[in-house]
Design an enzyme around this catalytic site. Sequence first.
Site, PDB file in Angstrom:
ATOM      1  N   ASP A 396     -36.922 -24.808 -23.385  1.00 52.80           N
ATOM      2  CA  ASP A 396     -35.972 -24.792 -22.286  1.00 52.80           C
ATOM      3  C   ASP A 396     -34.726 -25.557 -22.738  1.00 52.80           C
ATOM      4  O   ASP A 396     -34.766 -26.287 -23.737  1.00 52.80           O
ATOM      5  CB  ASP A 396     -36.616 -25.447 -21.059  1.00 52.80           C
ATOM      6  N   LYS A 397     -33.643 -25.407 -22.009  1.00 55.16           N
ATOM      7  CA  LYS A 397     -32.419 -26.121 -22.374  1.00 55.16           C
ATOM      8  C   LYS A 397     -32.221 -27.374 -21.526  1.00 55.16           C
ATOM      9  O   LYS A 397     -32.217 -28.490 -22.022  1.00 55.16           O
ATOM     10  CB  LYS A 397     -31.193 -25.211 -22.247  1.00 55.16           C
ATOM     11  N   PHE A 641     -32.462 -23.991  -1.567  1.00 55.74           N
ATOM     12  CA  PHE A 641     -32.263 -23.254  -2.820  1.00 55.74           C
ATOM     13  C   PHE A 641     -33.564 -22.579  -3.236  1.00 55.74           C
ATOM     14  O   PHE A 641     -34.652 -23.127  -3.093  1.00 55.74           O
ATOM     15  CB  PHE A 641     -31.805 -24.208  -3.921  1.00 55.74           C
ATOM     16  N   THR A 780     -33.492 -20.047 -21.269  1.00 58.77           N
ATOM     17  CA  THR A 780     -32.863 -20.848 -20.225  1.00 58.77           C
ATOM     18  C   THR A 780     -32.364 -19.957 -19.110  1.00 58.77           C
ATOM     19  O   THR A 780     -32.084 -18.762 -19.319  1.00 58.77           O
ATOM     20  CB  THR A 780     -31.700 -21.677 -20.813  1.00 58.77           C
ATOM     21  N   GLY A 781     -32.245 -20.529 -17.954  1.00 61.91           N
ATOM     22  CA  GLY A 781     -31.679 -19.820 -16.816  1.00 61.91           C
ATOM     23  C   GLY A 781     -30.199 -20.055 -16.663  1.00 61.91           C
ATOM     24  O   GLY A 781     -29.585 -19.538 -15.727  1.00 61.91           O
TER      25      GLY A 781
END
Length: 1340
Positions: A396-397, A641, A780-781
């Site tokens: 992941d970032k 969210f 990553t998103g």
Amino acid sequence: LPLFTTPSPSPDYQSGKGSRRPCPREGRKKINQIKTTKYTLLSFLPKNIFEQLHRFANLYFVAIAVLNFFPVVNAFQPAVGLIPICIIMVVTALKDAWEDLRRYKSDKIINNQHCFIYNRKEQDYVQKHWKDVRVGDFVQLQCNEIIPADILLLFSSDPSGVCHLETANLDGETNLKQRRVVKGFLHQESRFEPELFQNKIVCEKPNNNLSKFKGYMEHPDQTRTGFNSESLLLRGCTIRNTEVVVGIVIYAGHETKAMLNNSGPRYKRSKIERRMNIDIFFCVGILFFMCLIGAIGHGLWKGKFSGLPPFDVPDANGNFPSIALQGFYMFLTMIILLQILIPISLYVSIELVKLGQVFFLHNDIDLYDEETDLSIQCRALNITEDLGQIQYIFSDKTGTLTENKMVFRRCTIMGNEFSHQENAKRLETQKELDSDDEDWTKCQYGAFPGLSTLRHTGKILFHMIFFQEKDVTPDQGLLTKVKDAALKLETLTPHKVTKPSFTTGSSITDFFLALAICNSVMVSTTTEPRQRVRCLNSPASASPSLPLLRLTLEKAWGQTPPLAVEIPPMWATRAAPGKTARPIIPEPEFCYEAESPDEAALVHAARAYNFTLVSRTPEQVTVRLPQGTLLTFDLLYTLGFDSVRKRMSVIVRHPLTAEIIVYTKGADSVIMDLLEDPKLRKIRAKTQKHLDWYARDGLRTLCIAKKVLNEDDFQRWANFRHEAEASLDNQDELLMETAQHLETQLTLLGATGIEDRLQEGVPDTITALREAGVQIWVLTGDKQETAVNIAHSCKLLEQRDMVYTINTESQETCESILNCALEEVKRCYDMSKTEHKFFGIPLPCQAPSSTMEAAVPDIGLVIDGKTLNIIFQGNLEKKFLELTKYCRSVLCCRSTPLQKSMVVKLVRDKLKVMTLAIGDGANDVSMIQAADIGIGISGQEGMQAVMSSDFAITRFKHLKKLLLVHGHWCYSRLARMVVYYFYKNVSYVNLLFWYQFFCGFSGTTMIDYWQMIFFNLFFTSLPPLVFGILDKDISAETLLALPELYRSGQNSKFYKMSTFWIAMMDAFYQSLICFFIPYLTYKDSDIGVFTFGTPINTISLITILLHQAMEMKTWTFIHWSVLVASFLLYFVVSLVYNAICVTCNSPTNPYWIMEKQLSDPTFYLLCFVTPVAALLPRYFFLALQGTLGQSPILEAQKLDKLPKEKKDLAIQEWRRQKERLSTACRVAPFPGNARLGHLQVPHFTEQELRDSSIKESSSPMKRHVGDWVLNRDKSSPLPCPGYVGHNQRSPSSSARPSPDEHLLGPSGYKAFGMFTDSQTGSPGASSRGSHKRSQSSLTI
């Protein structure tokens, strides 16, 4: 009492007419007592034995022991045959019992905790144990009390009906969360009366989803009130900041969400274990072959007798079995005799070795993080060796490569960009101090004796106070506009505002109001009754007065502190016009508890401009304006969210204008599509341009928007929302629909750029891992530009890399792109592979990758989530994977958690490689669980990733030593230990097999049964354990300095098919030597069977121990002691046993055998000559390998033997040679060709694809693939040649510019010929981390 029901009641929910009333008989079923133990006193023995027999090896040895009880085939005394398997199973049972006892004690402590439960007889709350809580009980909890069951909140002492929770025990998140009383119970008296509760509760069946819960409460008047997870108090959480709460138990015991999520440690099979199981089957094959030889040999030997042999014994009827039947019996007898060919103690030894390895992992000081006071956690004990064989890393970032400590950097409001240069300078100063604050201080002012004391009290007090991440230095131009706009805001009244205003002033105030209230941040101060305060800058601890600070520093340095820093805003002076400035006493500090660092950063940014969030309740939110005026907004609804909407909204009523306003913040890719008809098209374009700049700088971007509702529209929407909340069947879908219906026709206010700093040591770690042959993918998103910028910052992508960027939503386009890219990459690869020659001999340009024979080292791939969907849905996975094989880095942007796990599974299953996934958030859980090894980072996003992982670390940089050092050690130790175990058992068993040729294949032995049992269980068991735990073939310093040594584990150098069969051949050879040299020595003598077998047994022990000594690369006192102790133990046990065993094994007894052998010089000669002859070939091979071998492992072992100075010089020379070779391989053979620095495929519609022509293309491919936009770095060297299309195109060519031009750089780039030497870039110099690129367009 209340009534309960579920939509479809499970069998244990007795229901009548859709409802259930708890009764004493049912209550016993729904007790809150938990039991995590596996056994009871009565069930332990049968259940544990049953579980152990599920292991194939245990079942095999039990079957052999049972077979030994049949007289016709037994090879040992029946009781003796049971001893080995019984010892192994007893040791395992004791380990299981100890673990279960620990679980029992833990359960007892939890079940006997106290809580207050309402008692109808006493009309009051009485104290009871947790285990006595039942579904339907009313429970009263106080501050700092742990919740005993899943409880629906009905009352809170907080006037706003809020209960604050700490969920650290459940998910590891330390920030507080709010829970609200069920609607309808908010306005109550000071005391909740359970007797007056007459409602029916309908809820969903127990499940393990921590974040979702739905149901409704039916009142006596048949009206319904919906509730969700915001009203549910989960078992294991702690009440904070709330004096008293009362709720009703919904789920108890093992039906609670916490218990349903408690699945315990997951079992994974390591690669070595899978390889070992295959080799065990090979050993079974060898065993059956040897037994078959014994059966045939026995039949042939019996056939040599003309009559019946005198030693044959008839059965009860006087009949003699046939030769074939006797051969079958002998086959079974040989299986019993040679059973230890399968290493029975190997499994237990592996478990013990892994425990030792985990112990040293836990105690590695380099893997300890002082800031969090955490060391590495090993949650899966059985896959430590897989750490040394990783080929792909999926990371992941945010929070993994970066700190996930968000800092507000800049913003844009109504198309006007505010760069916040002062804030950037302050952050850069802080970053320099963070890098090495102590060295910086010493360099500037010398060493100060009080510095260490000051550091211990607050890690340099002035650094902590003046440079806090939450501090934001306002932009002076924006600050002036904010003050003017705030003055106008206070003059507003309901009569003055008749329609939404789009002036700059109102937009500025709306922008900062949105930052302050559009969130779920909880507000608290140090004056509130709070027992756990995480805020570091409270007045008591981190906010002393300025004189006190200076006095502290003077005391530490003994003089005036050498500080030349600007006084932060909290001590700044203010002066009204015409008045003298005076210092302002700091106000009580607000402590903001945010569920995400982004929200906290935005709230602090709003506060920097004096829009201070003062308080938040479920119904109201209060903000203090710059002039000190308090505005209290009625909080009508909060739309949280979620990963589908990618935004959140709050609906408030403005206290001045009485307008109903929707404030929304979210990802720009979503918000931009929800804006109203382009009334403000120019502002939108400018904002998008600023967002692109932010993304290229590596900033995280969020768009802020608003919408004004009239009363009628809001009431219609609120009714729709109320119906959705009360629904039970499709509640989630209805709630999503209502949110999407509201969040349309938005007015854009602006956007923010938040910096997520790169973690310390990330570039160095990634560089080392890539040198080790590990392929690194980032999933990553985040936005594509942000991810690419971070990739360059952490050296995942280099300036010279050829990067393919694919963004498309068409399957046909995606397939064409993949085909063209593959053809081009293969052409480059083939040409570069054949161009470097010396006298016609190709020169190796790079070391082969661990995942393929050779990989092009300078290709990267960037792909977005939409394209990934096309790949998965269009069956393009094979082409995608083939392209990624040539890429050293892959970035998957805008990817969902599901896509992350699908990518990991695709690579793992299709390429058959070892994968590792690392992440820190809940969105990384599926990826972590899908990989062979999952690593969680205990960061800012809670502990969901840690709780789902196999290993947990605190920093990404720890991955370097974890893999390169501990991974290499764990693999090499365990792999060589397993091979040694196979060798040891085969070598020893063959001694018995060779003896069968001289005893008519009768199944007899020349070694005493007890000696055979002790040989494997005691005499030769301890050295392999020490070897597997403590041996170091290469030092940690060398492994870190030379990451390429890690490739040995990727290639399974120490344990593969060849090493196994080499060990088998070596074992056969050594057994031949150990048997036949004593045989030839004692041939034609009159010694007894045990007198012949004792030297063979002793020689075999010496040979096996010396073989182990040759395998050891590290020699310590422990290694010497264990080997000598094993040798002495054998002689002591043999002497004692032979002295007392007079009639132990009639008719042949080992009495006084060893004592006689020790007095015979021949015995000593055999014990010296035979092991030398047996080990001489192996010793010669190792010596030859060490002298002539070119293996990196051998070279590194030689380096370790050098003095430190020479070793360092040799390592530097090693690395220089590698760099020279790598540089030579990057030289382009044809300088006339241009560099393809970056290739981006933009979005195109089907119509555009039909219209694009393929004219003037020199490529043989004649299909529609859209327009390819090619970018190259101006400073990039030339690449491998052979790119399709060698026709230079003019700027006026038919190729269209990319509609997503902003993804490549700021507007103003000019297209130019593909092979022109001119270099154009952005008209403005990019800031830190940006990459100037030029753009060319080519139609294929």
